[in-house]
Scaffold this motif. Structure first.
Motif, short mmCIF file in Angstrom:
data_model
loop_
_atom_site.label_atom_id
_atom_site.label_comp_id
_atom_site.label_asym_id
_atom_site.label_seq_id
_atom_site.Cartn_x
_atom_site.Cartn_y
_atom_site.Cartn_z
N ALA A 145 -6.22 -1.23 5.42
CA ALA A 145 -7.30 -1.56 4.50
C ALA A 145 -6.84 -2.59 3.47
O ALA A 145 -7.59 -3.52 3.13
CB ALA A 145 -7.80 -0.30 3.80
N ALA A 146 -5.61 -2.45 2.99
CA ALA A 146 -5.08 -3.40 2.01
C ALA A 146 -5.00 -4.80 2.62
O ALA A 146 -5.40 -5.79 1.98
CB ALA A 146 -3.72 -2.94 1.51
N GLU A 165 -7.56 -1.67 -5.23
CA GLU A 165 -8.25 -0.43 -4.84
C GLU A 165 -7.76 0.04 -3.47
O GLU A 165 -7.44 1.22 -3.27
CB GLU A 165 -9.76 -0.68 -4.82
N ALA A 166 -7.66 -0.90 -2.53
CA ALA A 166 -7.16 -0.56 -1.19
C ALA A 166 -5.67 -0.23 -1.22
O ALA A 166 -5.22 0.68 -0.53
CB ALA A 166 -7.44 -1.72 -0.23
N ALA A 178 0.81 -1.22 0.00
CA ALA A 178 0.00 0.00 0.00
C ALA A 178 0.85 1.27 0.00
O ALA A 178 0.39 2.32 -0.46
CB ALA A 178 -0.94 0.00 1.20
N THR A 179 2.06 1.18 0.49
CA THR A 179 2.92 2.37 0.53
C THR A 179 4.10 2.30 -0.44
O THR A 179 4.72 3.32 -0.71
CB THR A 179 3.45 2.61 1.96
N THR A 182 -4.05 1.09 -3.72
CA THR A 182 -3.95 2.41 -4.33
C THR A 182 -4.25 3.51 -3.32
O THR A 182 -3.67 4.59 -3.38
CB THR A 182 -4.91 2.51 -5.53
N SER A 183 -5.14 3.24 -2.37
CA SER A 183 -5.51 4.25 -1.37
C SER A 183 -4.35 4.59 -0.45
O SER A 183 -4.37 5.62 0.23
CB SER A 183 -6.70 3.75 -0.53
N GLY A 184 -3.34 3.71 -0.39
CA GLY A 184 -2.19 3.95 0.47
C GLY A 184 -2.42 3.58 1.92
O GLY A 184 -1.61 3.91 2.79
N ASP A 185 -3.51 2.88 2.21
CA ASP A 185 -3.85 2.50 3.58
C ASP A 185 -3.45 1.04 3.83
O ASP A 185 -4.14 0.12 3.37
CB ASP A 185 -5.36 2.68 3.79
N ARG A 210 -8.52 -6.27 3.03
CA ARG A 210 -9.11 -6.75 1.76
C ARG A 210 -8.50 -8.09 1.35
O ARG A 210 -9.20 -8.98 0.88
CB ARG A 210 -8.89 -5.72 0.66
#
Length: 196
Positions: free
Chosen positions: A153-154, A144-145, A55-56, A147-150, A157
């Motif tokens: 959440a990633a 999607e998660a 995510a990061t 990409t959010s950078g969280d 999911r």
């Protein structure tokens, strides 16, 4: 390393090394449900963990590989067995692990990738339309998660997707009357609080 296959309420213990399992796959010997459970536990731990740094650290190229794999999965035929479906599924999961940009994680995935292919071929080829759609939805939610950078959440999911995959494996094992059913099927790395 030694892997024990121990039913939750059963009496027998079978000790099989990872190398033995790989040789079993090379010889086209069916993976027992207990071995499938253990393999799924390992891949779930790896992939849920990898989703966090992905995510990061992910790049646009990482996200593109995920998108291409999802498209390939969606467009695979409906024959059984379906090697295109399995290849695209594994490509998606590899893209997530690679997006963590941790060479040790990739090496760990490589160490059991042949076994994982047989696992997918045997237990979760997902050629049934509703099952395939469930996999596609799970795959789409992960990038999607990411990409959010969280990271949380990633990971959540990916965890939800791994839980869904295990449910499919259990359905197929029940349908096939697998003798190992009734053993340990709870996957303790799934933390209910991680759901997002």
């Amino acid at each position: 390393g030694i892997i024990e296959m121990r039913p939750g309420r059963g009496a027998f213990v079978s000790r099989v090394s990872l190398n033995d399992l790989v040789r079993m796959v090379d010889g086209a010997v069916r993976l027992e449900y207990g071995a499938a459970l253990q393999l799924h536990e390992v891949r779930a731990m790896l992939e849920i963990t990898a989703a966090r740094p992905a995510a990061t650290r992910r790049t646009d190229e990482d996200l593109e590989r995920m998108a291409q794999a999802i498209d390939a999965y969606r467009n695979a035929g409906s024959e059984t067995p379906n090697e295109d479906l399995i290849t695209s599924d594994l490509a998606f999961h590899r893209a997530v692990v690679e997006a963590a940009h941790n060479d040790m994680m990739v090496q760990l995935l490589n160490s059991f990738s042949g076994l994982l292919r047989e696992h997918r071929r045997q237990y979760a080829a997902a050629t049934e339309p509703a099952m395939r759609e469930e996999v596609i939805r799970g795959h789409e939610a992960i990038p999607e998660a990411i990409t959010s950078g969280d990271p949380r959440a990633a990971a959540a999911r990916m965890q939800a997707h791994m839980r869904s995959i295990w449910g499919q494996i259990e359905q197929l094992a029940i349908h096939e009357g697998d003798s190992y059913l009734g053993g340990q099927s709870y996957l303790p790395m799934y933390d209910e609080e991680e759901e997002a």
